[in-house]
Design a protein around this motif. Structure first.
Motif, PDB file in Angstrom:
ATOM      1  N   ALA A 404      84.693 103.439 -45.653  1.00 43.29           N
ATOM      2  CA  ALA A 404      84.875 102.464 -46.154  1.00 43.29           C
ATOM      3  C   ALA A 404      86.433 101.431 -46.112  1.00 43.29           C
ATOM      4  O   ALA A 404      87.290 102.623 -46.367  1.00 43.29           O
ATOM      5  N   PRO A 405      86.059 100.464 -46.210  1.00 44.65           N
ATOM      6  CA  PRO A 405      87.422  99.420 -45.613  1.00 44.65           C
ATOM      7  C   PRO A 405      88.514 100.091 -47.257  1.00 44.65           C
ATOM      8  O   PRO A 405      88.062 100.192 -48.095  1.00 44.65           O
ATOM      9  N   PHE A 407      91.006  98.826 -50.611  1.00 41.38           N
ATOM     10  CA  PHE A 407      91.452  97.584 -51.130  1.00 41.38           C
ATOM     11  C   PHE A 407      92.201  98.203 -52.197  1.00 41.38           C
ATOM     12  O   PHE A 407      92.252  98.747 -52.967  1.00 41.38           O
ATOM     13  N   PRO A 532      88.256  93.064 -56.657  1.00 46.64           N
ATOM     14  CA  PRO A 532      88.079  93.724 -55.309  1.00 46.64           C
ATOM     15  C   PRO A 532      86.755  92.984 -55.046  1.00 46.64           C
ATOM     16  O   PRO A 532      86.677  92.032 -54.908  1.00 46.64           O
ATOM     17  N   THR A 535      81.972  93.671 -51.200  1.00 47.35           N
ATOM     18  CA  THR A 535      81.668  94.637 -50.106  1.00 47.35           C
ATOM     19  C   THR A 535      82.340  95.830 -50.159  1.00 47.35           C
ATOM     20  O   THR A 535      82.539  95.782 -50.919  1.00 47.35           O
ATOM     21  N   TYR A 537      84.367  99.068 -50.597  1.00 47.80           N
ATOM     22  CA  TYR A 537      85.309  99.047 -50.026  1.00 47.80           C
ATOM     23  C   TYR A 537      86.016 100.769 -50.940  1.00 47.80           C
ATOM     24  O   TYR A 537      85.002 101.154 -51.782  1.00 47.80           O
ATOM     25  N   ARG A 556      78.835  98.874 -55.164  1.00 52.76           N
ATOM     26  CA  ARG A 556      80.496  98.479 -54.638  1.00 52.76           C
ATOM     27  C   ARG A 556      81.460  99.587 -54.009  1.00 52.76           C
ATOM     28  O   ARG A 556      82.091  99.450 -53.002  1.00 52.76           O
ATOM     29  N   ASP A 595      94.866  96.445 -46.684  1.00 56.14           N
ATOM     30  CA  ASP A 595      93.508  95.771 -47.214  1.00 56.14           C
ATOM     31  C   ASP A 595      92.906  95.915 -45.656  1.00 56.14           C
ATOM     32  O   ASP A 595      93.195  95.461 -45.471  1.00 56.14           O
ATOM     33  N   GLY A 596      91.234  95.943 -46.315  1.00 55.51           N
ATOM     34  CA  GLY A 596      90.169  95.789 -45.154  1.00 55.51           C
ATOM     35  C   GLY A 596      90.500  96.923 -44.163  1.00 55.51           C
ATOM     36  O   GLY A 596      89.543  97.082 -42.967  1.00 55.51           O
ATOM     37  N   ASN A 598      89.935 100.770 -42.550  1.00 55.16           N
ATOM     38  CA  ASN A 598      88.791 101.919 -43.060  1.00 55.16           C
ATOM     39  C   ASN A 598      89.378 103.392 -42.824  1.00 55.16           C
ATOM     40  O   ASN A 598      91.065 103.044 -43.006  1.00 55.16           O
TER      41      ASN A 598
END
Length: 943
Positions: A404-405, A407, A532, A535, A537, A556, A595-596, A598
């Motif tokens: 996941a991305p 954070f 956070p 979506t 993360y 999440r 941040d963001g 993968n």
């Protein structure tokens, strides 16, 4: 905080007009020694800015910031005007709460008064009151605040009937301390009310501590079952909740597939087609009267129905055109306001309101700023970025796989002055921040009741009350420091002292100190912690405090990665309890991940991969799908026994920290409860719980188990986790001091009451009592004698008594204990810690505290051999029992039971079904022949 008392009240006042009433209020403050004569001019100037009328007959006149020089001492005077006074804005006022405030104490009074404005007939009661105490009571006792927020939602529950969902929803309310066990007992068997559209309602008043509405939805919906509402509270307290439920049903909007936030939005009255926005409040003193009035005036300019709610609040949305309702939100700087609007000008209204809030609503505001560390700590030099698509080895902390991305949680910059001229004022600020922090932590404890987080966060509350810390902060403030600088100096000094010790006193003591310190510092600075994304993360942080993990939204967050920490640190333990893949000790370079970007988290192999390439992503997605399929198959077969391919069956039970979680454990396929940590009931009461209280709690578990066995560990507290009503002297090393059974034997009356409660609650149902921290047979005999004495008086037909193998001496002497006990339960967390002489929370060494170390495995084998020689059974209830690499070894060592967190039960059973006993024995023998835990893990992975 300012408070109202009867001595502050003047009844039966008369005034010719509002100026006369204000003059009288100013004179009363002056006569009470609170203000100088000039303060009246400040009060008049404040009225020229805007009216101080709150509504419902109440006004709170006070001075301007410029008039604070005329305040001699903080105080309040309350004047009652039975005939009423017409204010300059046309409102009729019966009570003036005149405030002389040297700083911003009046804001808390304001927030409190807005909470009583909705009392029916309040204005008339204020006018007719003939007693000062009566008047204070009318203004002091706020109505119960109804609760319906993300905490009360239970979405996607694996249940197929309304009754199952009702019990899940009720159990959630109990875990939040909104209801007690009587509430659960009352709704069991009670017919549900069909509301239509596939929704049902169960409601009761018995055992309701707070008006609350929960919604539970099934994993697989059908036309006849889309959800069950569980309502607690009396009718006059639940009007708002009933209205919200009615609006929700009347809208007819589907909620299938929506996340918690979207469902909460529907319950808050936000239409599916509403225009929405979220905006951070930047006003220094929050949404008090002046900025609230600006917001309301802006809302009224638009032809739209606008609602506003606080993301961090109780879930209720209020009309943006109601001043008292908006003030009543109590929004503070750094909190998030959620706006929604419908109507012809909905989009324009949301845009205009968002802009107005961002601009400060008539006040000068400054943005929140983010940085790697609080300003009170030195900034580290930037680390070299990690290479894309290259695995980084770290410490496996919690099994699982995530993609996941990222954070990256960076602590906010906390700007403050190092010095201050008014020491008394700074001490008042520190006291308020400590009170706020205490309330926040206790709220988190209630949310986490029964889980791993609760006792850890309880230690944080104790730290807040540490007199040495407080006195150190006061000394710094009295020497000219600000509240922020004084507090952080005290925290930093204490934390550095802990970090310098060669022999750690408490697991992660320094990290916990800084966690608590930052919370208070943030409250002093009026800054909220990082938020956070909405979506999914992966959370990346330098380190995580228990309060950080306790706040996680598990719907999440997909995984955890920390630069520091070990596999048995508090945050790692909590990650395992939440079922989140976690990797710790990854090094500072992990903080360079954008941040963001993968991020792959492999909690079993102990590695992370930043920015994985397409080929690796595809492999990970296939593995995730395989894991999903495995979990689905494991879930479908969860009620089947854990039998190896060659016919050897292992019982898989659940570790519980609260009896309320028993139904969930049974639903997940547990063969019983392998460890009930009974200290939860002792920590929840201000004094030792009596017999009746304990019997009620334990019966809840026995009833839910429906004949399955319950293994209850007697009270396990001590120097590292004390009870308020059982004070203990300071110990140099509480892990080696008065704790477990050795502490209980100093108060045999408490132990006897607990044993009596367990036997009474069990009746003819299977009960297993085990004693913690037993070092030899002498301690066991002393404790067993108490059980025997109570058994002679209480009829309980299926009782076994055993010990936890946590101390190496107990394992080494298992052959002397086996003839006298009925069973052993190996607590691998403490056994590993004591065997390897490594504090499992030590920042540098905890990664080496591995239960698969050959020395620990040999102690387990000794225990099993001694037990089986006398036909006794052996369980394992530590973290090792759910470690995928360790399960074959434990099966090969021929333990009879594994006890794990409830959510791991189906997967552990599935793992056992894939083994053969002979193959497991060979893996165990291979592990026992090696020299280190690392060699064992390498060999098992190659196997």
């Amino acid at each position: 905080m300012l408070t109202l008392t009867a001595n502050d009240v003047r009844l039966g006042a008369r005034a010719t007009d509002w100026q006369d009433a204000l003059t009288q209020a100013a004179q009363d403050l002056e006569q009470a020694g609170r203000t100088a004569t000039a303060y009246r001019d400040g009060m008049m100037a404040r009225e020229r800015q805007s009216s101080t009328v709150l509504g419902n007959g109440i006004a709170i006149p006070h001075g301007t910031p410029e008039s604070r020089e005329a305040v001699l001492a903080t105080g309040i005077r309350l004047l009652q005007f039975p005939d009423g006074v017409t204010w300059h804005d046309g409102a009729r006022v019966h009570v003036l709460v005149a405030i002389a405030a040297q700083s911003d104490e009046h804001l808390e009074i304001l927030r409190h008064l807005t909470r009583v404005l909705d009392k029916p007939g309040l204005a008339g009661k204020l006018a007719r009151a003939t007693d000062a105490e009566e008047l204070v009571a009318l203004l002091s006792k706020a109505p119960a605040v109804a609760k319906c927020d993300s905490e009360t939602l239970c979405l996607g529950v694996d249940a197929t009937t309304p009754n199952e969902l009702a019990l899940v929803a009720a159990a959630r309310l109990q875990s939040l301390h909104c209801v007690d066990t009587e509430f659960l007992a009352s709704i069991i068997g009670q017919p549900l009310v069909e509301l239509g559209q596939g929704f049902w309602l169960t409601h009761h008043t018995v055992g309701a501590r707070r008006p609350t509405l929960s919604l539970a939805t099934p994993k697989r919906t059908s036309p006849g079952l889309r959800g069950v509402f569980c309502l607690a509270g009396h009718g006059d307290e639940c009007h708002d909740l009933l209205d919200r439920m009615d609006h929700f049903l009347a809208s007819g909007e589907p909620i299938d597939g929506l996340n918690a936030e979207a469902v909460l939005a529907r319950l808050s009255g936000e239409a599916a087609d509403a225009v929405t926005a979220r905006v951070t409040l930047l006003n220094t003193h929050g949404l008090h009267a002046r900025p609230a009035k600006q917001l309301v005036q802006e809302a009224r300019r638009h032809n739209a129905a606008i609602r506003i709610r606080l993301q961090e609040g109780d879930g209720s949305a209020v009309s943006a055109t109601s001043l008292t309702r908006v003030i009543g939100l109590g929004a503070r700087r750094g909190q998030t306001l959620l706006l929604s609007a419908t109507g012809d000008e909905a989009r324009q209204a949301i845009h205009a309101l968002t802009r107005a809030i961002e601009d400060g609503l008539g006040e000068t505001v400054s943005p929140l700023r983010q940085a790697e560390q609080p300003s009170a700590e030195p900034q580290a030099q930037p680390a070299e970025p990690l290479a894309d698509d290259q695995p980084v080895k770290a410490v496996a902390a919690s099994p699982g796989l995530a993609l996941a991305p990222a954070f990256v949680m960076r602590q906010p910059v906390l700007d403050y002055s190092a010095s201050a001229a008014d020491g008394e004022h700074e001490i008042q600020r520190l006291n308020r921040a400590l009170d706020d922090s205490d309330g926040q932590l206790r709220s988190l404890i209630r949310q986490a009741e029964g889980g791993e987080a609760a006792p850890i966060l309880s230690v944080h509350v104790e730290m807040l009350q540490d007199e040495d810390l407080y006195q150190a902060a006061l000394e710094a403030i009295n020497e000219g420091g600000s509240a922020e600088a004084g507090w952080w100096q005290a925290i930093d000094t204490a934390a550095r002292a802990q970090e310098a010790l060669a022999d750690r006193l408490l697991a992660e003591r320094a990290a916990d100190l800084r966690d608590v310190g930052r919370r208070v510092l943030a409250n002093l600075c009026g800054v909220a912690m990082p938020t956070p994304p909405d979506t999914p993360y992966v959370l990346v942080a330098d380190d995580l405090g228990p309060s950080d993990v306790a706040r996680l939204d598990t719907t999440r967050v997909r995984g955890l990665v920390t630069a520091r920490g070990g596999a048995t640190s508090h945050s790692a333990i909590l990650a395992r309890a939440l079922g989140l893949p976690a990797v710790v000790g990854a090094g500072e370079r992990i903080l360079t991940v954008a941040d963001g970007a993968n991020l792959v988290v492999d909690g079993e192999r102990g590695c992370i991969v930043p920015n994985p390439g397409p080929e690796r992503c595809e492999k990970i997605r296939r593995r995730l799908q395989q894991l999903d399929d495995l979990q689905a198959q494991a879930h479908d077969r969860r009620h089947q026994p854990a039998t190896t391919r060659d016919g050897h069956t292992i019982e898989v039970c659940a570790n519980l920290g609260n009896t309320a979680h028993t139904p969930d454990a049974v639903d997940r396929g547990a063969d019983g409860v392998g460890l009930l940590r009974t200290e939860f009931i002792f920590m929840a009461h201000p004094e030792a719980p009596d017999l009746a209280t304990q019997v009620r709690e334990y019966r809840h578990a026995f009833d839910a188990l429906n004949g399955l066995p319950l293994v209850a560990r007697t009270l396990d507290v001590g120097g590292d986790k004390p009870l308020d009503y059982w004070p203990l002297p300071q110990e140099d090393n509480p892990f080696l001091g008065m704790r477990g059974i050795r502490l209980s034997l100093t108060r045999p009356d408490i132990l006897e009451t607990q044993v009596r409660a367990l036997l009474t609650a069990a009746g003819d149902r299977p009960l297993r009592i085990m004693f913690p921290m037993v070092k030899d047979v002498e301690e066991f005999r002393a404790a067993r004698a108490i059980v025997s004495r109570v058994q002679a008086e209480v009829a309980a037909s299926d009782v076994q008594v055993g010990v936890m193998i946590e101390v190496p001496s107990c394992a080494l002497l298992a052959s002397t204990l086996a003839p006298e006990v009925d069973f052993f339960s190996v607590g691998t967390n403490d056994l590993t810690q004591y065997t390897l002489a490594i504090d499992r929370g030590h920042g540098q060494l905890s990664a080496e505290s591995d239960g698969l170390h050959p020395s620990v495995l040999r102690l387990i084998r000794m225990t099993v051999e001694a037990a089986h020689a006398h036909d006794r059974w052996v369980g394992v209830c530590g973290e090792l029992a759910s470690d995928p690499q360790a399960i074959p070894v434990l099966v090969g060592l021929e333990v009879d039971e594994l006890s794990v967190t409830s959510r791991r039960v189906p997967l552990v059973k599935a793992c056992i079904r894939g083994l053969s006993l002979e193959n497991a024995r060979r893996q165990a023998e291979a592990a026992l022949s090696l020299a280190t835990a690392a060699e064992v893990r390498d060999a098992l992975e190659a196997w």
